[in-house]
Design an enzyme around this catalytic site. Structure first.
Site, PDB file in Angstrom:
ATOM      1  N   LYS A 181      21.660  56.948  27.805  1.00 27.78           N
ATOM      2  CA  LYS A 181      21.758  57.164  26.364  1.00 27.78           C
ATOM      3  C   LYS A 181      22.060  55.818  25.696  1.00 27.78           C
ATOM      4  O   LYS A 181      23.164  55.293  25.786  1.00 27.78           O
ATOM      5  CB  LYS A 181      22.862  58.178  26.042  1.00 27.78           C
ATOM      6  CG  LYS A 181      22.954  58.477  24.554  1.00 27.78           C
ATOM      7  CD  LYS A 181      24.286  58.015  24.040  1.00 27.78           C
ATOM      8  CE  LYS A 181      24.538  57.954  22.590  1.00 27.78           C
ATOM      9  NZ  LYS A 181      23.682  57.212  21.723  1.00 27.78           N
ATOM     10  N   GLY A 234      31.540  50.426  25.900  1.00 28.95           N
ATOM     11  CA  GLY A 234      31.700  50.681  24.470  1.00 28.95           C
ATOM     12  C   GLY A 234      33.158  50.556  24.082  1.00 28.95           C
ATOM     13  O   GLY A 234      33.909  49.797  24.692  1.00 28.95           O
ATOM     14  N   SER A 235      33.543  51.327  23.089  1.00 31.71           N
ATOM     15  CA  SER A 235      34.884  51.172  22.518  1.00 31.71           C
ATOM     16  C   SER A 235      35.936  51.989  23.277  1.00 31.71           C
ATOM     17  O   SER A 235      35.608  52.972  23.958  1.00 31.71           O
ATOM     18  CB  SER A 235      34.855  51.623  21.063  1.00 31.71           C
ATOM     19  OG  SER A 235      34.548  52.998  20.999  1.00 31.71           O
ATOM     20  N   GLY A 239      35.776  55.711  25.075  1.00 31.19           N
ATOM     21  CA  GLY A 239      36.081  55.720  26.511  1.00 31.19           C
ATOM     22  C   GLY A 239      37.106  56.795  26.857  1.00 31.19           C
ATOM     23  O   GLY A 239      36.978  57.515  27.853  1.00 31.19           O
ATOM     24  N   GLU A 257      33.779  50.237  30.720  1.00 30.00           N
ATOM     25  CA  GLU A 257      33.876  48.828  30.325  1.00 30.00           C
ATOM     26  C   GLU A 257      34.179  48.840  28.834  1.00 30.00           C
ATOM     27  O   GLU A 257      33.288  49.113  28.034  1.00 30.00           O
ATOM     28  CB  GLU A 257      32.551  48.090  30.546  1.00 30.00           C
ATOM     29  CG  GLU A 257      31.994  48.191  31.935  1.00 30.00           C
ATOM     30  CD  GLU A 257      32.660  47.258  32.906  1.00 30.00           C
ATOM     31  OE1 GLU A 257      33.651  46.594  32.532  1.00 30.00           O
ATOM     32  OE2 GLU A 257      32.195  47.196  34.047  1.00 30.00           O
ATOM     33  N   CYS A 292      31.892  41.585  24.074  1.00 31.05           N
ATOM     34  CA  CYS A 292      33.182  42.166  24.477  1.00 31.05           C
ATOM     35  C   CYS A 292      34.104  41.125  25.088  1.00 31.05           C
ATOM     36  O   CYS A 292      35.314  41.222  24.954  1.00 31.05           O
ATOM     37  CB  CYS A 292      32.954  43.310  25.446  1.00 31.05           C
ATOM     38  SG  CYS A 292      31.877  42.840  26.780  1.00 31.05           S
ATOM     39  N   GLU A 391      40.844  44.012  18.667  1.00 27.06           N
ATOM     40  CA  GLU A 391      39.497  43.492  18.841  1.00 27.06           C
ATOM     41  C   GLU A 391      38.726  43.625  17.528  1.00 27.06           C
ATOM     42  O   GLU A 391      38.666  44.703  16.944  1.00 27.06           O
ATOM     43  CB  GLU A 391      38.774  44.276  19.928  1.00 27.06           C
ATOM     44  CG  GLU A 391      37.398  43.735  20.187  1.00 27.06           C
ATOM     45  CD  GLU A 391      36.630  44.535  21.221  1.00 27.06           C
ATOM     46  OE1 GLU A 391      36.622  45.774  21.115  1.00 27.06           O
ATOM     47  OE2 GLU A 391      36.057  43.916  22.121  1.00 27.06           O
TER      48      GLU A 391
HETATM   49  P1  NAP Z   1      31.097  52.889  20.700  1.00 24.47           P
HETATM   50  O1  NAP Z   1      31.233  53.391  19.333  1.00 24.47           O
HETATM   51  O2  NAP Z   1      32.134  53.226  21.689  1.00 24.47           O
HETATM   52  O3  NAP Z   1      29.676  53.378  21.202  1.00 24.47           O
HETATM   53  C1  NAP Z   1      29.241  53.146  22.503  1.00 24.47           C
HETATM   54  C2  NAP Z   1      28.288  54.229  22.911  1.00 24.47           C
HETATM   55  O4  NAP Z   1      28.971  55.474  23.005  1.00 24.47           O
HETATM   56  C3  NAP Z   1      27.152  54.433  21.929  1.00 24.47           C
HETATM   57  O5  NAP Z   1      25.981  54.720  22.657  1.00 24.47           O
HETATM   58  C4  NAP Z   1      27.607  55.641  21.143  1.00 24.47           C
HETATM   59  O6  NAP Z   1      26.553  56.364  20.561  1.00 24.47           O
HETATM   60  C5  NAP Z   1      28.292  56.445  22.235  1.00 24.47           C
HETATM   61  N1  NAP Z   1      29.234  57.450  21.765  1.00 24.47           N
HETATM   62  C6  NAP Z   1      29.780  57.588  20.530  1.00 24.47           C
HETATM   63  N2  NAP Z   1      30.601  58.658  20.495  1.00 24.47           N
HETATM   64  C7  NAP Z   1      30.583  59.204  21.728  1.00 24.47           C
HETATM   65  C8  NAP Z   1      31.238  60.322  22.331  1.00 24.47           C
HETATM   66  N3  NAP Z   1      32.083  61.099  21.652  1.00 24.47           N
HETATM   67  N4  NAP Z   1      31.003  60.580  23.627  1.00 24.47           N
HETATM   68  C9  NAP Z   1      30.181  59.807  24.353  1.00 24.47           C
HETATM   69  N5  NAP Z   1      29.510  58.752  23.832  1.00 24.47           N
HETATM   70  C10 NAP Z   1      29.711  58.454  22.535  1.00 24.47           C
HETATM   71  O7  NAP Z   1      30.988  51.310  20.760  1.00 24.47           O
HETATM   72  P2  NAP Z   1      29.871  50.370  20.070  1.00 24.47           P
HETATM   73  O8  NAP Z   1      30.124  50.377  18.621  1.00 24.47           O
HETATM   74  O9  NAP Z   1      28.520  50.700  20.538  1.00 24.47           O
HETATM   75  O10 NAP Z   1      30.184  48.962  20.748  1.00 24.47           O
HETATM   76  C11 NAP Z   1      31.239  48.172  20.345  1.00 24.47           C
HETATM   77  C12 NAP Z   1      32.395  48.306  21.313  1.00 24.47           C
HETATM   78  O11 NAP Z   1      31.969  48.205  22.664  1.00 24.47           O
HETATM   79  C13 NAP Z   1      33.397  47.239  21.142  1.00 24.47           C
HETATM   80  O12 NAP Z   1      34.686  47.804  21.070  1.00 24.47           O
HETATM   81  C14 NAP Z   1      33.276  46.367  22.392  1.00 24.47           C
HETATM   82  O13 NAP Z   1      34.413  45.746  22.800  1.00 24.47           O
HETATM   83  C15 NAP Z   1      32.785  47.306  23.397  1.00 24.47           C
HETATM   84  N6  NAP Z   1      31.976  46.610  24.390  1.00 24.47           N
HETATM   85  C16 NAP Z   1      32.493  46.425  25.626  1.00 24.47           C
HETATM   86  C17 NAP Z   1      31.777  45.782  26.607  1.00 24.47           C
HETATM   87  C18 NAP Z   1      32.321  45.587  27.983  1.00 24.47           C
HETATM   88  O14 NAP Z   1      31.573  45.319  28.892  1.00 24.47           O
HETATM   89  N7  NAP Z   1      33.588  45.718  28.219  1.00 24.47           N
HETATM   90  C19 NAP Z   1      30.505  45.330  26.318  1.00 24.47           C
HETATM   91  C20 NAP Z   1      29.992  45.534  25.063  1.00 24.47           C
HETATM   92  C21 NAP Z   1      30.736  46.194  24.109  1.00 24.47           C
HETATM   93  P3  NAP Z   1      26.015  56.099  19.049  1.00 24.47           P
HETATM   94  O15 NAP Z   1      26.565  54.795  18.619  1.00 24.47           O
HETATM   95  O16 NAP Z   1      24.538  56.093  19.201  1.00 24.47           O
HETATM   96  O17 NAP Z   1      26.481  57.240  18.216  1.00 24.47           O
END
Ligand code: NAP
Ligand code: MG
Length: 489
Positions: A181, A234-235, A239, A257, A292, A391
């Site tokens: 996804k 993701g966030s 997570g 992650e 990240c 962050e």
């Molecule tokens: P996010 O809001 O957590 O979204 C990540 C993914 O999860 C997206 O595909 C999102 O879908 C999906 N998602 C949203 N709500 C969900 C739920 N209730 N259940 C399951 N999946 C769900 O994060 P983002 O805005 O994409 O990315 C930014 C964040 O990612 C930052 O906090 C960053 O630190 C972190 N990040 C971490 C790493 C690492 O390797 N540690 C790498 C890159 C980014 P939709 O957005 O399509 O709705």
């Protein structure tokens, strides 16, 4: 500037076919470059997700992938990598357009590492050895490695090709079937990568790409009773929801992650302060700070702080902001208007908390269209204020001066996160002492290097757990099974 052909693929990939959402619902894809719609994608729903999971389950059970010879799987994954390479420039431009990544970063980092990971894990297929142990003279046990089954992969928008390849590569190499996804902000690249996988011969159901809302597809995957493992980048808040959903459903294995607030410690005895300033600025502001592991806290020894911060701010001020498809651009737009607003709110709060704006990105001249924002450098004295702890995921660097290496280590470790760290020093004693004490999954010393598929990647504390990349990631997507063989004599 790049030629902008219409995207080749705007379909979900479910059970070997390109398809629209069952409901017919679509999602308009806007480019952060100009805020204009450039594609319409399916917005899949629960029905589509169920179909994808069923397809993956069937493909897993009938062993069309796990039962193939490792060499045959390697050949298909290698062919996939070849197709990706043949379309490399186009994929990079698509990514830039979808989420604003500068084209040079798309080429040199995002897509280059995605391609490298696909090749690397293709090679892994026929290099996985299993174990054997003799228990008695006539009893031998095989410790077999077995895939987990259906793996869900949920991606962020910031570097989805690379991060996705770090998940899909080892999951497929281990013999699993994957339901991926992508984030709605950046789905385009995986629709095409998934289509190329089909063309390369990845069998139907083995890799499916289901674009849709996180609250529907992401959440649905995490609570699905027929998904065996879930890998997420993701966030932190999402997570946590995923872990809770796994616990409430079938106890699927989860690896996370999450974010970071990585510290880069610059000692006065750093071997090359010019290089240190270059790396600090280059790494921090690449992808507009939407990385990240970005070194978003600069910890600098007090005696060099004034000069070093001036160097860093001058370099950050000189970054060229503009269309990410332009080769000369250092910083493109922020991924969305909402994300840009969130970043600005962090800067406002830092200012209200008494932070010194050595460089104010809000005041920088930027293109009128699109979601651009300049680089900010904010100096604070208290390492516990908001901007030194939270962050931002945008082009905002927080700087803090310290006196001793022990103080630097304690500031570096005093956040919820533990993803990355940097250290600049000419003293092996300092390096050995500090690196043993820093709580981070990846520590770059005197420049280190960028992401390498050979190295495991992930964090400690609230940065999550489980490692992407390297053979450790294969372990994450497989487990052991003992076959104890007794012979009559
Ligand atoms: P996010 O809001 O957590 O979204 C990540 C993914 O999860 C997206 O595909 C999102 O879908 C999906 N998602 C949203 N709500 C969900 C739920 N209730 N259940 C399951 N999946 C769900 O994060 P983002 O805005 O994409 O990315 C930014 C964040 O990612 C930052 O906090 C960053 O630190 C972190 N990040 C971490 C790493 C690492 O390797 N540690 C790498 C890159 C980014 P939709 O957005 O399509 O709705
Ligand atoms: Mg987008």
């Amino acid at each position: 500037m790049m030629d902008l052909a219409p995207p080749r693929t705007t379909k979900a990939i479910i059970d070997g076919a390109l398809c629209a959402a069952a409901s017919g619902e679509t999602n308009e894809v806007r480019s952060p470059i100009d805020g204009l719609v450039f594609a319409e994608l399916p917005r899949c729903g629960a029905e589509d997700l169920d179909r994808a999971v069923r397809g993956a389950r069937t493909a897993f059970e009938d062993r069309r992938w796990q039962g193939m010879t490792p060499k045959a799987r390697k050949k298909i994954m290698s062919a996939w990598a070849e197709l990706v390479e043949a379309e490399f420039d186009e994929l990079c431009a698509l990514q830039s357009r979808d989420m604003g990544m500068p084209i040079t970063m798309a080429r040199n980092l995002e897509m280059a590492n995605a391609l490298d990971a696909l090749r690397w894990y293709a090679e892994v297929c026929d290099k996985l050895y299993e174990e054997m142990v003799t228990l008695e003279d006539n009893v031998t046990a095989l410790i077999q490695r077995t895939p987990l089954g259906v793996v869900g992969a949920i991606l962020p928008w910031n570097a989805p090709a690379m991060i996705g390849a770090w998940k899909v590569g080892p999951a497929l190499a281990a013999g699993n079937c994957v339901v991926l996804k992508p984030a709605e902000e950046a789905s385009m690249v995986w629709l095409r990568l998934g289509e190329l996988a089909l063309q390369a011969g990845v069998p139907a159901g083995v890799l499916q790409v289901v674009p849709g809302r996180g609250s529907v597809i992401g959440s649905g995957l995490s609570r699905h009773m027929d998904v065996d493992a879930l890998t997420f980048t993701g966030s932190g808040p999402v997570g946590r929801q995923i872990m809770a959903a796994a616990a409430d459903s079938n106890l699927k294995r989860v690896s996370l992650e999450l974010g970071g607030k990585s510290a880069n410690i610059v000692m006065a005895d750093a071997p090359d302060l010019t290089m240190a300033a270059d790396v600090q600025v280059g790494f921090m502001f690449s992808n507009q700070g939407q990385v990240c592991e970005a070194p978003s806290r600069l910890l600098v020894q007090r005696e060099i702080a004034e000069d070093f911060l001036a160097e860093v701010a001058a370099r950050a001020a000189a970054l060229r902001i503009g269309n990410p498809l332009d080769e000369r651009t250092d910083m493109g737009p922020i991924v969305s208007a909402a994300q840009r607003e969130a970043v600005v709110a962090h800067i406002d709060l830092a200012e209200a908390d008494g932070g010194e704006l050595i460089l104010d990105g809000r005041a920088m001249p930027v293109p009128a269209e699109g979601y651009y924002l300049g680089a900010s450098v904010i100096r604070v004295d208290d390492p516990h204020v908001h901007i030194a702890q939270e962050e931002v995921f945008g082009p905002v660097l927080t700087a803090i001066a310290f006196d001793t290496v022990d103080e630097a280590i304690s500031i570096a470790n005093a956040t919820r996160y533990g993803l990355g760290a940097g250290l600049w020093s000419d003293s092996m004693d300092t390096i050995m002492y500090a690196t043993r004490r820093l709580v981070a999954g990846n520590i770059n010393v005197n420049g280190g290097s960028g992401p390498a598929v050979e190295l495991p990647f992930g964090g400690f504390k609230e940065s999550g757990f489980g490692r992407d990349r390297s053979l450790h990631a294969v372990d994450k997507f497989s487990d052991t099974k003992n076959i104890i063989l007794r012979s009559k004599r």
